[in-house]
Structures are given as C-alpha cells and as structure tokens.
Design an enzyme around this catalytic site. Structure first.
Site, PDB file in Angstrom:
ATOM      1  N   CYS A   2       1.169  -1.313  -0.053  1.00  0.00           N
ATOM      2  CA  CYS A   2      -0.388  -0.044  -0.117  1.00  0.00           C
ATOM      3  C   CYS A   2       0.778   1.091  -0.340  1.00  0.00           C
ATOM      4  O   CYS A   2       2.457   1.151  -0.347  1.00  0.00           O
ATOM      5  CB  CYS A   2      -1.003   0.037   1.500  1.00  0.00           C
ATOM      6  SG  CYS A   2      -2.284  -1.488   1.586  1.00  0.00           S
ATOM      7  N   ARG A  27       1.493   1.377  -6.406  1.00  0.00           N
ATOM      8  CA  ARG A  27       1.666   0.512  -5.088  1.00  0.00           C
ATOM      9  C   ARG A  27       0.318   0.034  -4.670  1.00  0.00           C
ATOM     10  O   ARG A  27       0.472  -1.503  -4.188  1.00  0.00           O
ATOM     11  CB  ARG A  27       2.373   1.280  -3.913  1.00  0.00           C
ATOM     12  CG  ARG A  27       3.363   1.597  -3.970  1.00  0.00           C
ATOM     13  CD  ARG A  27       3.952   3.195  -2.484  1.00  0.00           C
ATOM     14  NE  ARG A  27       3.931   2.173  -1.451  1.00  0.00           N
ATOM     15  CZ  ARG A  27       5.416   1.624  -1.234  1.00  0.00           C
ATOM     16  NH1 ARG A  27       6.610   2.113  -2.447  1.00  0.00           N
ATOM     17  NH2 ARG A  27       5.453   1.060  -0.728  1.00  0.00           N
ATOM     18  N   TRP A  75      -3.914  -1.907  -1.495  1.00  0.00           N
ATOM     19  CA  TRP A  75      -3.699  -3.301  -2.498  1.00  0.00           C
ATOM     20  C   TRP A  75      -4.025  -4.475  -1.226  1.00  0.00           C
ATOM     21  O   TRP A  75      -2.815  -4.103   0.430  1.00  0.00           O
ATOM     22  CB  TRP A  75      -2.634  -3.396  -2.656  1.00  0.00           C
ATOM     23  CG  TRP A  75      -2.517  -5.199  -3.522  1.00  0.00           C
ATOM     24  CD1 TRP A  75      -2.667  -5.101  -4.765  1.00  0.00           C
ATOM     25  CD2 TRP A  75      -1.305  -6.092  -3.424  1.00  0.00           C
ATOM     26  NE1 TRP A  75      -2.336  -6.538  -5.163  1.00  0.00           N
ATOM     27  CE2 TRP A  75      -1.629  -6.849  -4.166  1.00  0.00           C
ATOM     28  CE3 TRP A  75      -0.540  -6.897  -2.042  1.00  0.00           C
ATOM     29  CZ2 TRP A  75      -0.937  -8.033  -4.561  1.00  0.00           C
ATOM     30  CZ3 TRP A  75      -0.430  -7.353  -2.059  1.00  0.00           C
ATOM     31  CH2 TRP A  75      -0.433  -8.776  -2.855  1.00  0.00           C
ATOM     32  N   ASN A 101       0.729   0.421   5.968  1.00  0.00           N
ATOM     33  CA  ASN A 101       1.051  -0.355   4.479  1.00  0.00           C
ATOM     34  C   ASN A 101       2.427  -1.592   5.445  1.00  0.00           C
ATOM     35  O   ASN A 101       2.926  -1.837   6.617  1.00  0.00           O
ATOM     36  CB  ASN A 101       2.738   0.062   3.969  1.00  0.00           C
ATOM     37  CG  ASN A 101       2.901  -0.837   3.325  1.00  0.00           C
ATOM     38  OD1 ASN A 101       2.471  -1.693   2.446  1.00  0.00           O
ATOM     39  ND2 ASN A 101       4.023  -0.038   2.870  1.00  0.00           N
ATOM     40  N   GLY A 102       1.641  -3.012   5.110  1.00  0.00           N
ATOM     41  CA  GLY A 102       2.388  -4.080   5.961  1.00  0.00           C
ATOM     42  C   GLY A 102       1.406  -5.118   6.771  1.00  0.00           C
ATOM     43  O   GLY A 102       0.057  -5.143   6.052  1.00  0.00           O
ATOM     44  N   GLU A 481      11.340 -13.330 -19.348  1.00  0.00           N
ATOM     45  CA  GLU A 481      11.176 -12.509 -18.885  1.00  0.00           C
ATOM     46  C   GLU A 481       9.884 -12.024 -19.788  1.00  0.00           C
ATOM     47  O   GLU A 481       9.134 -11.456 -19.545  1.00  0.00           O
ATOM     48  CB  GLU A 481      12.243 -11.477 -18.842  1.00  0.00           C
ATOM     49  CG  GLU A 481      11.274 -10.224 -19.076  1.00  0.00           C
ATOM     50  CD  GLU A 481      10.853  -9.645 -17.317  1.00  0.00           C
ATOM     51  OE1 GLU A 481      11.189 -10.382 -16.645  1.00  0.00           O
ATOM     52  OE2 GLU A 481      10.154  -8.454 -17.058  1.00  0.00           O
ATOM     53  N   LYS A 485       6.397 -10.594 -19.186  1.00  0.00           N
ATOM     54  CA  LYS A 485       5.930  -9.170 -19.374  1.00  0.00           C
ATOM     55  C   LYS A 485       4.583  -9.609 -19.695  1.00  0.00           C
ATOM     56  O   LYS A 485       3.842  -9.179 -19.555  1.00  0.00           O
ATOM     57  CB  LYS A 485       6.936  -9.022 -20.345  1.00  0.00           C
ATOM     58  CG  LYS A 485       8.075  -8.254 -19.805  1.00  0.00           C
ATOM     59  CD  LYS A 485       7.944  -6.475 -18.876  1.00  0.00           C
ATOM     60  CE  LYS A 485       7.307  -6.532 -18.132  1.00  0.00           C
ATOM     61  NZ  LYS A 485       8.456  -7.746 -16.975  1.00  0.00           N
ATOM     62  N   GLU A 488       1.255 -10.392 -17.444  1.00  0.00           N
ATOM     63  CA  GLU A 488       1.563  -9.658 -16.080  1.00  0.00           C
ATOM     64  C   GLU A 488       0.095  -8.289 -17.032  1.00  0.00           C
ATOM     65  O   GLU A 488      -0.165  -7.760 -15.507  1.00  0.00           O
ATOM     66  CB  GLU A 488       2.618  -8.441 -16.207  1.00  0.00           C
ATOM     67  CG  GLU A 488       3.513  -9.059 -15.125  1.00  0.00           C
ATOM     68  CD  GLU A 488       4.640  -8.310 -14.716  1.00  0.00           C
ATOM     69  OE1 GLU A 488       5.769  -7.689 -15.562  1.00  0.00           O
ATOM     70  OE2 GLU A 488       5.410  -9.099 -13.456  1.00  0.00           O
ATOM     71  N   HIS A 504       9.658 -32.930 -24.768  1.00  0.00           N
ATOM     72  CA  HIS A 504       9.214 -34.390 -23.751  1.00  0.00           C
ATOM     73  C   HIS A 504       8.178 -33.388 -23.235  1.00  0.00           C
ATOM     74  O   HIS A 504       7.842 -33.565 -21.805  1.00  0.00           O
ATOM     75  CB  HIS A 504      10.663 -33.952 -22.680  1.00  0.00           C
ATOM     76  CG  HIS A 504      12.074 -34.424 -23.527  1.00  0.00           C
ATOM     77  ND1 HIS A 504      11.970 -35.532 -23.954  1.00  0.00           N
ATOM     78  CD2 HIS A 504      12.545 -33.080 -23.615  1.00  0.00           C
ATOM     79  CE1 HIS A 504      13.004 -35.421 -24.326  1.00  0.00           C
ATOM     80  NE2 HIS A 504      13.776 -34.268 -24.060  1.00  0.00           N
ATOM     81  N   LYS A 603       3.112  -3.135  -7.388  1.00  0.00           N
ATOM     82  CA  LYS A 603       4.662  -2.508  -7.723  1.00  0.00           C
ATOM     83  C   LYS A 603       5.199  -3.804  -7.253  1.00  0.00           C
ATOM     84  O   LYS A 603       6.765  -4.355  -7.888  1.00  0.00           O
ATOM     85  CB  LYS A 603       4.729  -1.415  -7.499  1.00  0.00           C
ATOM     86  CG  LYS A 603       6.099  -0.736  -8.065  1.00  0.00           C
ATOM     87  CD  LYS A 603       6.745  -1.166  -9.643  1.00  0.00           C
ATOM     88  CE  LYS A 603       8.106  -0.973 -10.179  1.00  0.00           C
ATOM     89  NZ  LYS A 603       8.334  -2.163 -11.918  1.00  0.00           N
TER      90      LYS A 603
HETATM   91  C1  BG6 Z   1       5.876  -8.804  -8.201  1.00  0.00           C
HETATM   92  C2  BG6 Z   1       5.936  -6.827  -9.829  1.00  0.00           C
HETATM   93  O1  BG6 Z   1       5.036  -8.031  -7.664  1.00  0.00           O
HETATM   94  O2  BG6 Z   1       7.383  -8.125  -7.724  1.00  0.00           O
HETATM   95  C3  BG6 Z   1       7.192  -7.375 -10.237  1.00  0.00           C
HETATM   96  O3  BG6 Z   1       4.781  -7.378  -9.956  1.00  0.00           O
HETATM   97  C4  BG6 Z   1       8.460  -8.024  -9.346  1.00  0.00           C
HETATM   98  O4  BG6 Z   1       7.374  -7.080 -11.300  1.00  0.00           O
HETATM   99  C5  BG6 Z   1       8.145  -8.614  -8.413  1.00  0.00           C
HETATM  100  O5  BG6 Z   1       9.534  -8.183 -10.680  1.00  0.00           O
HETATM  101  C6  BG6 Z   1       9.851  -8.153  -7.834  1.00  0.00           C
HETATM  102  O6  BG6 Z   1       9.501  -7.193  -7.009  1.00  0.00           O
HETATM  103  P1  BG6 Z   1      10.781  -6.367  -7.033  1.00  0.00           P
HETATM  104  O7  BG6 Z   1      10.805  -4.698  -6.067  1.00  0.00           O
HETATM  105  O8  BG6 Z   1      11.273  -7.503  -5.805  1.00  0.00           O
HETATM  106  O9  BG6 Z   1      12.222  -6.808  -7.670  1.00  0.00           O
END
Ligand code: BG6
Length: 608
Positions: A2, A27, A75, A101-102, A481, A485, A488, A504, A603
């Site tokens: 958050c 966030r 969040w 937050n947490g 990756e 991408k 996501e 396989h 994020k």
């Molecule tokens: C996910 C993000 O929650 O956490 C990804 O959506 C990110 O984009 C991953 O790679 C790890 O986050 P961080 O901040 O530890 O690199």
C-alpha cells in the site's frame, strides 16, 4: 503493498494528501482514503477503487478541512477492497486515525483481546486494531500511546497516525516497511516512497526499523523504540518530480522502456573508471572471494529472471556454480548455505517480503550477501552486507522494464569484475567487454528503433489466448521475462519453455495456429533452435522469431520476426528483451488493459 502519506502544515492538507496518493497509486489501487484533523474533529473520506474516486468524492479534497492529515491507497491483504475496509481506520472515540502498509501478524489475538474489552470493530482489516490500541493506551500523552501500541504489534508495518489532541502532531512509525519523512519549510510530510514527496521537497529522512517520528509543521523529531531522540541525517533526492511523471508518454511503462538506454548508462558508466570496473559499495577481500564455492541468486518475478540471465554470464566468465532460486521457495527450503556461499539478492523495490525473508534466512546461515536494488535506503539495501544500486530512477509501472535491464547490466558488470579478480579473464577479453558495455546504450536504442513495426505485429497477434516463448541458454533466460511481461499486462496465458525440452511433453499442446515466440539469438545453439522451429511449424504453429538483425536464414523460416541488434553475445539479452517489452505493451494496449496498473498485481509485494 500500500501507499501511505502524511502532512502537517499551515495550509489545507487534503489536496496535498490526494496528490501524494496519486503518485503512490502504483503501490496498490483497491481503495483510497484520507483523514484530516480540523481542530474539532477528524474528517474522513474513503472509497473503494482508484484515488480519482476519492478526488471526485471530495472535490479534489476541497470538502475536507484541516492542516494535519494522513492518506492511504490500498492493495488488500486482510479484508476485501470496499469502503469499510479502506483506510484510514478510526478509534471508537474518534481521536485517532491510522493508515498502514504491511501486515500486523498478531492482529487476530489483539482483536480478540480488544473485543473482550467491549471494543466494536467495523472492518475486516488487521489495521483497525492499531486505532483501538491507541485509544486503549491514550491517557493524555499521544507519544506514549504510540509507543505502547507499537510495542504490542508484530509483523511488518509502516504506520501514520493523526491524533486529535490539539498539538497538531502527526506520528509515523516504521517496522520492515518503507517510510520516508519529507522536510519542508513550515510544513513536513511522510510517505511510503519519495515520489510523493518530490513535488514539495528533496530533503528527506529515511526512517529505520523500530524508529518513529513526531511531526509538526515546524519540526520533525525521530525516536528509537525506547522513545529516545535519534539524530538522523537529511538526504537529498537526486531526481526531480518530472522523473516520477509520465513525460508525455501515454503510460509509465512506455516511458520507462524508452528510458532504458539512459538508465543503462547511468548504472554502468559511473562504475567504469580508466577502463576498470569499480563498485562503490561492494568489497569482498581476496580471502572471502577465493573462498566462495557457489553463488545463489534469489529474487521474485522479473528480478528472478534477470538473475537467470546473470547466472549464464557469471558461470561463463567466473566458472563458479550459480543457481537461481525463487525467494518464496528458498526461504522455506532449509537451504544448505554457509560462509562459502555468496547470495545475490535482486529487487527493484528492495521491499519484497519473500526476498527479504530469503535474505535473512541465508544470512543467518552464514552466506555473504550482496543486494542489487533500485531504491536507495530500502530494506534489502540495509539488510545485505554489500549493495550495488541500479540507477534506473523511479520505476512506476507495475511491470518492470528499466529495472530488469539495469539489474542485468549490474550482473554483467559483476561477472566481469569477479572473473577478473579471480584471474579467470584475459586482459584482452576484459577490455573487449568494457568496450561492449560502453556500446550497449546505443544497442538498446537500436533495439527500439529496429522494431517500429512491433505495434502492427501486436495488432495482428493480440487475439491469441496462449503463447509459448522458447529458447536455449541465454535465449531461454530471456524467454522467461518475455513471457512474464506479456502475461502481466495483457492477461494472455504465456509460458516460457526450454526449446530442447519442448518435445518431452509440452509440444503436445502445440497445434494449428498456436503462436510460438522463438528466441534465436544465442548463436552456438542456433542450428538446434532452427530444428525447434521446424518441429513446431510441422504441427501447425505460427512462429514469431526473435533474431539478430543480420540473420536472414531464420527470418525466411519464420512467419514473423523481431530484430535484435548484434551485440557482445553475453550482453545480447539486454537488447533482446526490449522488443519483447514493446510487444507485450502493444498487445496489452490492443486488448484495452490497464497497462500501468495490471489487475491483481502490485509494484512490489511487501507481504507474504
Ligand atoms: C512483483 C512485481 O510483484 O514483484 C514484479 O509485479 C517484480 O514486477 C516482483 O518483478 C519483484 O519485485 P522487486 O521489487 O523485488 O523487484
């Protein structure tokens, strides 16, 4: 994860808080709210959904009066996203408002204790227990109530508290969750991320775990867990508010893709002096270095996939065994770790809970730890023995791009540095790699320029419902990756697969019209990859080949192609991922997805 903000000044707080929340919305955006004290009472406005809903509801904050307040964008962890569970949360007597937050890990026990005393809870959140504890412990001294409350909490939290006691004080507490104080002129602030502070001040104070701050318009006092004042340095933020804004691009993600040449340069160039790589805050002694018999790279998400690339490069140059471990697995695997293990922890935010836990677990078992992070003063940066920052600047889009490529850049530099110190790199090869590093920003820009047609390609291919990304060696690492991408931000099912492994089992899924993105830049295995293209085409697949720009042979074999500029082979992934980022971006755009704030994601996930 958050976002929280706080303001104590001599002007209306609400507009400042709402603007701050907009800058923290990456966030989490399940709900948003503010609480502002006007001397008589605490006025609260909170609502499910985006911060803009809060803005509309309060006429950009004009309806909520007062010079002292806190704000929150959520969040959800405990309690569904709705108006009731939105923060801030109030004490029953209306004297305290709290944003958090947490996770308060012992909230159930605290809730039970308070309920037994007759406290009426209105939400399903863990946070609400904090508001009621403050009321429970308040006997005229808000600072004491804050300290006694903090002493009861277990878990990770950054907390902001407004207290209606006529003193105009705001309180901010940090325990394993980022919290930064902003030092203004006649007003002061706190926020989860400097992005919310930069429009007002570049002078900040990073709170450490266990510390809390008392904030008035004139003064910030920081205390340790015993309530003893702590003298904290004031840091200067190196970037400006434009860096945290879109700069004319439609989405932060596109802006951050385009920033990659500059971010690579900012991360690499300051560490090459007179043709030699030097790290400002990573210094293993020769004894420690030569004692390392294995390297473990651990992270989550894209950071882990950057680690997959780094593994190939470090093993190739250093000849030390490297494994890449998911942090969420490593932390619970009773890992076999000792002082001969170098643990490399990668994290853009430096706040990802699983990564922090894996770091602590391995450090407790004797590993030497090196963090590669993008956020100065973040938890992981503080916990690790050594830290190498990626200087990508603030990354706002949830789907990382410049964070990933600068992480790979640091791993490439680290591989060269370690191999050289281990005496396993000829000087001529070292110098060749240094030249290649200097060339990379231009190669990344060329990767962008070569692929103006990706937008058209995405338009044609965006209706596929499942897409395979295959490759071998470094191509395989990049395919991970590339696949993430796309998943996501476009919500298309995609899977990265070792091209040699496809036969396989998984090739059973390949049928007429399947789209197979084949990464074919790793030249030592090109013949094999070409056979894989034949294999899937024989089963009706459409092949989108990701190839070096001068590889005409594969271009002929494939149905479509994406071009990658020729680079030093070990560094090709940094250029190769760029068109795949663009592909994911334009496919998501075609599908009308919320590119900067993809559903269900945050994020950085600062909770388990
Ligand atoms: C996910 C993000 O929650 O956490 C990804 O959506 C990110 O984009 C991953 O790679 C790890 O986050 P961080 O901040 O530890 O690199």
């Amino acid at each position: 994860m958050c976002g929280i903000v706080g303001f104590s000044g001599t002007r209306e707080a609400a507009p400042v808080l709402i603007d701050g929340l907009k800058r923290l919305e990456y966030r989490g955006y399940d709900s948003a709210g503010i609480a502002v004290a006007d001397g008589e009472r605490i006025n609260v406005a909170k609502v499910k959904g985006y911060v803009r809903n809060l803005s509309e509801m309060t006429h950009d904050g004009a309806d909520i009066k007062g010079f002292l307040g806190v704000g929150h964008t959520r969040w959800a962890t405990h309690g569904a996203p709705n108006d009731i569970n939105a923060h801030p949360h109030m004490s029953s007597d209306g004297r305290f408002a709290v944003v958090h937050n947490g996770i308060i890990e012992n909230y159930a026990q605290l809730r039970e204790e308070l309920t037994a005393k007759g406290v009426k809870f209105v939400s399903d959140t863990d946070t609400e227990v904090v508001a009621h504890l403050l009321e429970e412990y308040y006997q005229g001294d808000a600072k004491k109530a804050v300290m006694r409350t903090a002493a009861r909490l277990e878990g990770s939290y950054s907390l902001g508290v407004v207290c209606l006691d006529g003193t105009g004080r705001l309180f901010a507490m940090r325990e394993q969750s980022p919290l930064i104080l902003g030092v203004g002129v006649g007003e002061n602030y706190f926020a989860s991320d400097v992005a919310a502070l930069v429009p007002h001040t570049k002078n900040v104070i990073y709170l450490d775990d266990g510390e809390f701050a008392e904030i008035t318009p004139e003064e910030i006092t920081v205390y340790d867990v015993r309530g003893i004042p702590v003298n904290k340095p004031i840091s200067r933020i190196a970037w400006d508010v434009e860096a945290a804004e879109k700069g004319g691009y439609e989405h932060f993600m596109l802006k951050e893709i385009m920033e990659q040449p500059a971010c690579f340069k900012a991360t690499v160039e300051p560490r090459i002096k007179d043709g030699r790589i030097e790290f400002e805050s990573f210094s293993l002694s020769d004894e420690e270095l030569f004692g390392i018999d294995r390297i473990i790279i651990t992270a989550c998400g894209s950071a882990g996939y950057a680690g997959q690339v780094g593994r190939y490069v470090i093993e190739e140059l250093c000849r030390i065994p490297v494994s890449v471990e998911l942090a969420s697995e490593l932390r619970y695997r009773n890992p076999i770790i000792n002082e001969k293990t170098l643990l490399i922890v990668i994290s853009q935010s430096g706040e990802t809970a699983d990564t922090i836990a894996a770091l602590k677990e391995c450090r407790a078992r004797g590993a030497r730890t090196l963090a590669i992070v993008n956020v100065v003063g973040s938890t992981i940066a503080k916990l690790a023995d050594h830290v190498i920052y990626t200087w990508a600047g603030p990354e706002i889009a949830v789907a990382t791009t410049k964070g990933y490529t600068t992480q790979v850049a640091v791993l490439d530099m680290l591989a060269i540095y370690l191999a050289d110190r281990l005496g396993r790199l000829e000087k001529s090869r070292y110098d060749e790699l240094i030249v290649a590093l200097h060339d990379m920003p231009g190669k990344i820009q060329r990767a962008i320029d070569l692929n103006r047609r990706v937008k058209r390609l995405a338009k044609r291919l965006c209706r596929h419902n499942d897409i395979y990304f295959i490759g071998r060696n470094l191509d395989y690492a990049v395919s991970m990756e590339g696949s993430l991408k796309l998943k996501e931000i476009s919500y298309i099912f995609a899977e990265a697969y070792a091209a040699g492994e496809l036969k396989h089992g998984t090739i059973a899924l390949v049928e007429q019209g399947s789209l197979v993105v084949t990464l074919a830049c790793y030249e030592p295995l090109l013949e094999k990859t070409m056979s894989n293209i034949e294999e899937v085409k024989a089963r009706g697949a459409e092949v989108l080949a990701v190839v070096l720009e001068d590889n005409r042979q594969i271009v002929k074999m494939a149905d479509e192609f994406i071009l990658v500029p020729r680079t030093e082979p070990l560094f090709t992934p940094i250029a190769q991922i760029v068109p795949l980022q663009l592909f994911a971006y334009y496919v998501a755009k075609e599908r009308g997805c919320d590119i900067d704030k993809p559903k269900n994601l945050a994020k950085s996930v600062t909770v388990e």
